[in-house]
Structure formats: C-alpha cells, structure tokens
Design a protein around this motif. Structure first.
Motif, PDB file in Angstrom:
ATOM      1  N   SER A  65       0.891  -1.405   0.082  1.00 36.57           N
ATOM      2  CA  SER A  65       0.250  -0.110   0.047  1.00 36.57           C
ATOM      3  C   SER A  65       0.896   1.226   0.063  1.00 36.57           C
TER       4      SER A  65
ATOM      5  N   MET B 205      -2.926   4.421   8.131  1.00 34.07           N
ATOM      6  CA  MET B 205      -4.113   4.242   7.654  1.00 34.07           C
ATOM      7  C   MET B 205      -5.401   4.735   8.192  1.00 34.07           C
ATOM      8  N   SER B 206      -6.198   5.429   7.464  1.00 38.64           N
ATOM      9  CA  SER B 206      -7.396   5.798   7.889  1.00 38.64           C
ATOM     10  C   SER B 206      -8.335   4.589   8.436  1.00 38.64           C
TER      11      SER B 206
ATOM     12  N   SER C 208     -10.482   3.537   5.618  1.00 46.47           N
ATOM     13  CA  SER C 208     -10.033   3.054   4.402  1.00 46.47           C
ATOM     14  C   SER C 208     -10.369   1.467   4.276  1.00 46.47           C
TER      15      SER C 208
ATOM     16  N   ASN D  87      -0.124  11.057   1.977  1.00 50.51           N
ATOM     17  CA  ASN D  87      -1.106  10.528   2.466  1.00 50.51           C
ATOM     18  C   ASN D  87      -1.882  11.795   3.263  1.00 50.51           C
TER      19      ASN D  87
ATOM     20  N   SER E 219      -4.757  11.759   4.782  1.00 44.85           N
ATOM     21  CA  SER E 219      -5.648  11.287   5.652  1.00 44.85           C
ATOM     22  C   SER E 219      -5.987  12.404   6.606  1.00 44.85           C
TER      23      SER E 219
ATOM     24  N   GLN F 173      -5.354   9.199  -6.583  1.00 42.47           N
ATOM     25  CA  GLN F 173      -4.748   8.039  -6.031  1.00 42.47           C
ATOM     26  C   GLN F 173      -3.702   7.301  -6.761  1.00 42.47           C
TER      27      GLN F 173
ATOM     28  N   GLU G 190      -6.202   9.484   0.133  1.00 42.26           N
ATOM     29  CA  GLU G 190      -7.040   9.775   1.270  1.00 42.26           C
ATOM     30  C   GLU G 190      -7.377  11.313   1.049  1.00 42.26           C
TER      31      GLU G 190
END
Lengths: 369, 369
Positions: free
Chosen positions: A37, A44-45, A48, B11, B13, B325, B331
């Motif tokens: 990823s 990570m959210s 997600s 990212n 997020s 993305q 995110e």
C-alpha cells in the motif's frame, strides 16, 4: 529486563505480555509498507478499505478460533476491561435497579465497585475471610433473579483463582456476564450460557489498547439515555465497521496477526498447553515440601496466573526475583497488592518457559535451603 | 492505496495520518528487542521500569515541545477525544448545572451532545445557516459566566474551520476547554488561558489509540461521585505513573518517538510549515477561477484541514480522487457528511506533498476544463 541480547527471555508478565516471535516479526516486516500500500498500518485511515479489511479479518479469526455464534456481536473497544466495568451496567441495567456480583478477587471487586455507581449490587458472596483463595460452594451463593444480570470474573489475574466449573444452572434465566481477560483463548466458551463476555487483549490475544467485547445481539439497545457515547454498544454496532470513532488501529492489527496465528494452531493446542504448563508448575510447587507455596484451593487454581511464595520470606523472594531475572526469567514479581511471586503463563508462553522456571526453582532451592 | 511500492505516497488522511519515515523506521528497528531488553515494547508490563521510562520521556518531550507549565497535568488516555467529550463534564461540572459550548462544526457539535447528558448546555452560537463556514463576530456570542466552563473546538477537522484569534477576553474568568485534536503542534498554546486542552494523537502527534489531555491541576478532584473510573482524572493522577489501568502502551511509545522527533525540529518549524502549506494550497484554489472552491471565510480557514470542491461536480470529484490516488496522492476524499475533497496536512506532511497536490490539481484542470 537488563539481560544480554543473546539470552533467551521468558516473560511471565501478567500483562501486557509475551507475544509470539512470528507475530512480532510479521509486524516488523510490514511496518513501513503494508501489503504494497506504500503506507504503514499506523498511517491508515480507519475508514480506508485496507484497514477495514484488517479489522474484519481479525473479527473473523476471533469468531472462528472461539466458535462465536452469529447472534453475538464482537467489538474491538478501547479502554480495557475497566471501561466495560462501567459500560456493562449502562448498557444492560434496563429498567431493573439491582445487579448480582460475585467477588472472588481484585478484578471482580473493581467491577462491582463500578456497578455500584449506577445500581444496587447484590453480592453473591465475598471471600474476605479466605483472602481470595477459593470459590465457595455454589449452594451458599446469594443469587437474586430479580437482578438485571449476574457478573463474575472467570480468572482472577492477581489472586490466581479460576472458575473451572461455573455452576450455570444456579443462574439459569439470568443474563450472565463474564470478564475473561486473563484466560480467554485457553479453552472453549459455551456461548449460549453467556450474555456478555469481555477481555482485555493484552494477556492472551494481543498488545494493550484493545478490549474484545462479545455481546448477545438482543442485549444491545437497552442502554440508559445518559450512556456516555464510548460506552454505548448500540452506537458502535450501528456505526460503519462498528467504529463510532477512531479505534486503536495498530493494536487491532497486531491482535489480528496473533489471532490468525492462534487459529492456525487451533484452540485445543492452547487448552492442552495451558493444562500442561499449570500442572507441571503446581506439581513442582506442591512437591517442594513447603519451600514454594500456592495458597489457592487446588480445584480453583488458575491455569494462567500462578502466584507463589518462597518460604514465605520476603527477603528470599527479593533474591529469587533478582536471580531469575539474571537468567532471563522476567516479570515474576507478584502484584503489589499481594506480594510474593507470580508466574503468568498466557497463550504465547511455550512449555519450555515453564520448564526453565522449574529448573531455576529447583536450583534456587538447593542453593538457599 | 493500490500503488506500486516504488511510488512516493503523500497521505492526506484526516486521521489516522501520516507519520515521519524516521519514526516508523525506528519503531521497526526496535520491534523485536527494545534497547537490549530482549522483548518488544508490546510485551512490556506497563508497570516495568522500561515502559515507565518510555512514558515519562514522551510526557517530557510533549511538555518541552509545547512549553506546558508545571501546574498542568499531562495524561495519555485511551478512547480518543470522544471519550473526553463525556469525561469533561463529569470532571469539572462541580456544583454548577450549566455549561457553555460554541458549535462551529461537527466535532464541537458532538462534544455538546455529550455534555447535554449531564448538564444544561448554553449555546454561544450555532451556525446552522452558514453550514459551518465561519465563526461569528464574538460580540454576538451568548456567553453565560454562570456556566462551569466554556468549550470550543480549535480546529474543525471535517468543516475546515479554525480559530485563528480566539477572543480570550470574552470568556475571562471562565474555565476554558478546547479540543485541539487536529491542530495541536502547529503553533504555541497560551496555556494560562486554558483549563483543559485535549487532542487525539492520531493526527498531529502519533498513531491512533492515545488522547493527550492537559488539565490545570486545580481542576482535578471536582469529579461527580458517579464518574466512571476511566473518566476520572483524579484516579489517574493519583495512580502509579498516572496509569490506573493498562494504557495503550505501543501507541504511547510511537507517540513518544514522534514527539522526540518533533522536539528536535522545534515548534517554530511546524508552525512555519503549516502556514506555508496552507497558504500555497488556498492561494492556488482561490486563483483557480472557481474551478476549485473552498467555502470557508478566509479568516477562519483551517491550516490543517482544507476541504475543497472540484467545479462542485460530484462526478468530476470521483474522477479527481481516482486519478489522484493513481499518482500517490491518497485519502483526499471529503468526510462522508460533507462530500467533496479534503486535503489534511498534519505535522508530518512535507511541503513537497502540497506541491505535488497543486501540480496534480493544475494538470487535472487542464485535462478536464
């Protein structure tokens, strides 16, 4: 814990506790880039699809390992078992005013103390006389079926008292609630007997920061109007992926890695191992002619938390703990409230750890007669 | 997040969020054996001297980074900011019956909703008409000095509204409480103006599972008798190492690694970076002739959460998010409650991330006029 890096360490901590090396290695390998990823699980959210897949797999593996029926919800909450001490009465007191608790050690005592803030607690029994070294004959319990539920702690981490044959027939018709933090994953759970089972992960299932709470579906939705949002099982059940707010993502991930590992071994493996470890250690203690002692009535001795004294001599115990640590047997000190020593043997403790401990105990006894 | 391993990922997020690569690398290196202890941080008892040293260092670095005065306690709690929504009134309502809240977005609204379970809430203002795109003139606020405290959210993560000049003089004499989850560590805090500041770590300070709560000492000890134990600041303050029960040890450890990293950079670095990132992005949006739009009144635009629409066209936004993305800008989806796009730029976001985003926005606009 100041030991050389080469030495084999056996960690008898009562929690947070030992985790399998394979699990830690996998977490290490995936730290910078989870499954291609490009990001760490920590980045990570929680909304997600990657993290959702992690949480869903962890739940699936938990359900399979312990054979959880479909009509039970499984939650990964924050706050540990202590938060559920409060959350349980908020959620399931309903229109009742009384709750039934049995106190067999420090944790069930704390659970009851929290419940008293909301309800009248009926004590099934309180073993102040025996200092928590047994469970009384169920015929003598004070059971009040007008109570909203009956609560007990399946294994007392500090006192080393475990229910090895809970008298389900005595509480028939009541909602049964159990704290299984320190023995979950060591034997099958007869789910249909329970309304709620909860367990802090940091002993038998994963790292600290996650409390697994299993609730029979029909008990969700009876919460008091003033239930704080973090306690409200209905809010979480109805939220996307059952996360109302940001959960402890990384601890859930590592718990998931460990649950997958445990599933590959099977529950029977852990049950056999728990019995083997405990038998070996209690047998050695009992054969030591009073040099080592465990105060708990044999029938209710914990398979995971084994407190013991060394000649009931605090000075000798201090020496015992220091020398044990030098040979890599760490975290053997008893809880500050009871003193002495304690060997916590959770799911990730190999039998070799207990063998090494017994060898050390023998040697120590020879050297300090 | 399905991108090649080679590609640079930025990212955006809204949390859990980006962490510095150095911090993740250190956690990876120390995973199996922390400082020669032979065990992982995840396996350490929270009462061990090793873990205590980790937690104490994390607190020390937080205090130094943000210059927290000695008469404020710093806690590492579980449960996120949402748990403090409930804990705050339990702890500091005291013998008052009313509390004063200003609602400037989704999070302050949720905080007030929790307070309503215990107290009468006096709304200073509620911007339903503007859909949370501004803060009203403080002259018009409904301030009730009979209230136990005044609560506001310093930066609204979902709506992108930030208090850039809180009118402290208006609430003089009141206990001021602020949720700073999404902008803590981006500028100095004038502590003497505050009674309580709280922040979920998973945006600007570390991974999910820790909420940092800073409380002025004299506010501790006024809790209601029915305060749930996990909410009770006094219980935690008086417990060994301020941990009544097992905390989220590993998230505290990684937060500590990140706080040490931030301290080495200094707060000014993060403040300058936040201003630089936000200026570049808002300037580009405002110069895009309505192609990209941000609805927030410029004076109250968030420096960390920048929501924007793409021609106010949902289809085009779906395309924008998919293409972003593909080039490693992940995110960027707005919160489900407001839609559109959102670039969250927390402390670990390098300026290059915003440059890459602006380049992409330019290219996308050219290709989709």
């Amino acid at each position: 814990m100041e030991t050389s890096q080469q030495q084999k360490i056996y960690n008898f901590s009562a929690g947070p506790c030992i985790l399998p090396q394979e699990v830690l290695k996998q977490a290490q390998d995936e730290m910078m880039n989870w499954h291609g990823s490009g990001v760490s699980v920590m980045e990570m959210s929680h909304r997600s699809k990657e993290f959702i897949s992690i949480a869903e797999q962890a739940e699936k593996d938990f359900r399979e390992l312990l054979n959880v029926p479909k009509n039970y919800q499984v939650f990964f909450f924050q706050g540990g078992a202590s938060m559920q001490f409060s959350a349980i009465p908020y959620n399931i007191l309903g229109d009742k005013t009384k709750v039934n608790y049995i106190t067999t050690g420090s944790w069930s005592e704390q659970a009851q103390k929290e419940a008293k803030k909301l309800a009248q607690t009926v004590e099934a029994w309180q073993d102040h006389a025996s200092k928590f070294t047994t469970v009384p004959n169920p015929e003598t319990w004070n059971i009040d079926k007008e109570c909203a539920y009956f609560h007990y702690c399946d294994n007392e981490t500090i006192h080393g008292v475990e229910f090895n044959d809970f008298p389900f027939e005595k509480v028939e018709g009541m909602t049964l609630v159990s704290d299984m933090s320190s023995n979950i994953g060591t034997r099958p759970i007869d789910w249909e007997k329970y309304g709620v089972v909860y367990a802090g992960a940091q002993k038998n299932l994963g790292p600290a920061g996650v409390c697994i709470v299993v609730v029979r579906e029909d008990l969700i939705g009876k919460q008091r109007p003033d239930t704080p949002i973090l306690f409200d099982w209905k809010v979480f059940r109805d939220a996307p992926t059952k996360f109302h707010n940001t959960p402890a993502c990384y601890p859930i991930y590592v718990t998931g890695l460990n649950l997958a590992h445990m599933k590959s071994q099977g529950l029977q493996h852990y049950q056999d191992l728990a019995n083997k470890r405990a038998s070996a250690l209690y047998d050695y203690i009992d054969a030591s002619e009073g040099y080592y002692t465990n105060p708990v009535e044999p029938k209710y001795r914990s398979r995971t938390n084994i407190p013991f004294r060394v000649k009931k001599d605090e000075k000798l115990e201090t020496k015992f703990l220091a020398e044990a640590q030098k040979v890599g047997l760490i975290e053997l000190k008893g809880h500050r409230s009871v003193g002495g020593c304690r060997a916590s043997c959770y799911n990730a403790m190999p039998f070799e750890g207990v063998e090494a401990l017994i060898e050390f105990m023998k040697k120590f006894r020879e050297e300090n007669p």
